[in-house]
Design a protein around this motif. Structure first.
Motif, mmCIF file in Angstrom:
data_model
loop_
_atom_site.group_PDB
_atom_site.id
_atom_site.type_symbol
_atom_site.label_atom_id
_atom_site.label_comp_id
_atom_site.label_asym_id
_atom_site.label_seq_id
_atom_site.Cartn_x
_atom_site.Cartn_y
_atom_site.Cartn_z
ATOM 1 N N THR A 125 -8.499 88.128 13.808
ATOM 2 C CA THR A 125 -9.784 88.828 13.837
ATOM 3 C C THR A 125 -10.938 87.859 13.621
ATOM 4 O O THR A 125 -11.989 87.978 14.254
ATOM 5 C CB THR A 125 -9.823 89.938 12.765
ATOM 6 N N SER B 43 -3.588 94.033 1.573
ATOM 7 C CA SER B 43 -4.452 92.976 2.100
ATOM 8 C C SER B 43 -3.963 91.592 1.718
ATOM 9 O O SER B 43 -4.384 90.589 2.298
ATOM 10 C CB SER B 43 -5.891 93.176 1.608
ATOM 11 N N CYS C 46 -3.200 88.567 10.762
ATOM 12 C CA CYS C 46 -4.171 89.467 11.386
ATOM 13 C C CYS C 46 -5.594 89.017 11.079
ATOM 14 O O CYS C 46 -6.480 89.087 11.937
ATOM 15 C CB CYS C 46 -3.955 90.895 10.898
ATOM 16 N N ASN D 198 -10.983 94.400 9.040
ATOM 17 C CA ASN D 198 -9.560 94.643 8.779
ATOM 18 C C ASN D 198 -9.371 95.572 7.586
ATOM 19 O O ASN D 198 -8.485 96.426 7.580
ATOM 20 C CB ASN D 198 -8.830 93.324 8.534
ATOM 21 N N GLN E 126 -0.748 90.253 6.842
ATOM 22 C CA GLN E 126 -2.181 90.526 6.937
ATOM 23 C C GLN E 126 -2.974 89.236 7.099
ATOM 24 O O GLN E 126 -4.060 89.229 7.693
ATOM 25 C CB GLN E 126 -2.661 91.301 5.704
ATOM 26 N N SER F 172 -8.023 97.563 16.587
ATOM 27 C CA SER F 172 -8.219 98.203 15.288
ATOM 28 C C SER F 172 -7.861 99.682 15.340
ATOM 29 O O SER F 172 -7.190 100.214 14.450
ATOM 30 C CB SER F 172 -9.673 98.038 14.837
#
Length: 208
Positions: A132, A120, A128, A158, A125, A92
């Motif tokens: 996460t 987002s 990701c 995020n 994203q 991060s």
């Protein structure tokens, strides 16, 4: 023959993407003309329209490329950390720190959201978020993180990292904002910990 055609298409897309990435970084999306960037690539407007639809589609391709590179760089930063929690923080923070880079600032964090909308919701994203979420799931199972919903926690983590990067990119003094953003991110993230024994000092990053 089909393979050769496929290779030619990929080469055309790569040339246009390289030219656009250079133009968007140097001039910004609005000032970069399609004629200039197609000339730089040695191609025509028709090639751009055929492969990307329009200038916005080309920006999307460039953003996707840089975003994927950022994700890989964050992953490499995390691979040098220790525990799963340290990996999460390292990835991060690496992402946040990339907001200091002029190319990332201009293309991904300034022009990207202005032209393509909410970051987002970008496809990169989503990847990701899945990564996460899996990390948080593991941390919850290990008892490191409180028994929260993994996806909810992943979305908030995020989102915090993304907004920290956006803040840095838009600020008048990005380097002065960076340590504030990182310290605040660490403080927010530490609220998920089941015990302070797992955490680090938000201000220094050292084990508490």
């Amino acid at each position: 023959m089909a393979r050769r055609r496929s290779d030619m298409v990929e080469e055309t897309r790569a040339r246009l993407t390289r030219a656009a990435r250079k133009a968007f970084a140097q001039k910004g999306y609005a000032a970069a003309s399609m004629d200039d960037l197609t000339a730089e690539a040695g191609l025509t407007r028709g090639a751009l329209y055929h492969n990307f639809g329009d200038k916005k589609g080309l920006l999307q391709a460039v953003v996707d490329q840089i975003d994927a590179e950022m994700a890989e760089r964050a992953r490499l930063a995390g691979s040098q950390a220790g525990s799963d929690w340290d990996v999460l923080l390292a990835e991060s923070e690496a992402y946040i720190e990339m907001a200091l880079e002029p190319e990332v600032q201009r293309i991904v964090l300034l022009d990207g959201p202005a032209v393509l909308g909410d970051p987002s919701r970008w496809p990169t994203q989503d990847s990701c978020l899945r990564t996460t979420t899996r990390t948080v799931e593991a941390l919850v199972a290990e008892g490191v993180v409180k028994p929260v919903d993994p996806e909810a926690a992943a979305r908030l983590l995020n989102g915090a990292a993304l907004n920290a990067a956006l803040w840095i990119a838009a600020s008048d003094d990005p380097r002065a904002v960076l340590p504030k953003a990182v310290a605040a991110f660490r403080s927010l993230a530490s609220g998920l910990l089941a015990s302070s024994d797992f955490g680090s000092d938000p201000a220094t990053g050292e084990p508490s």
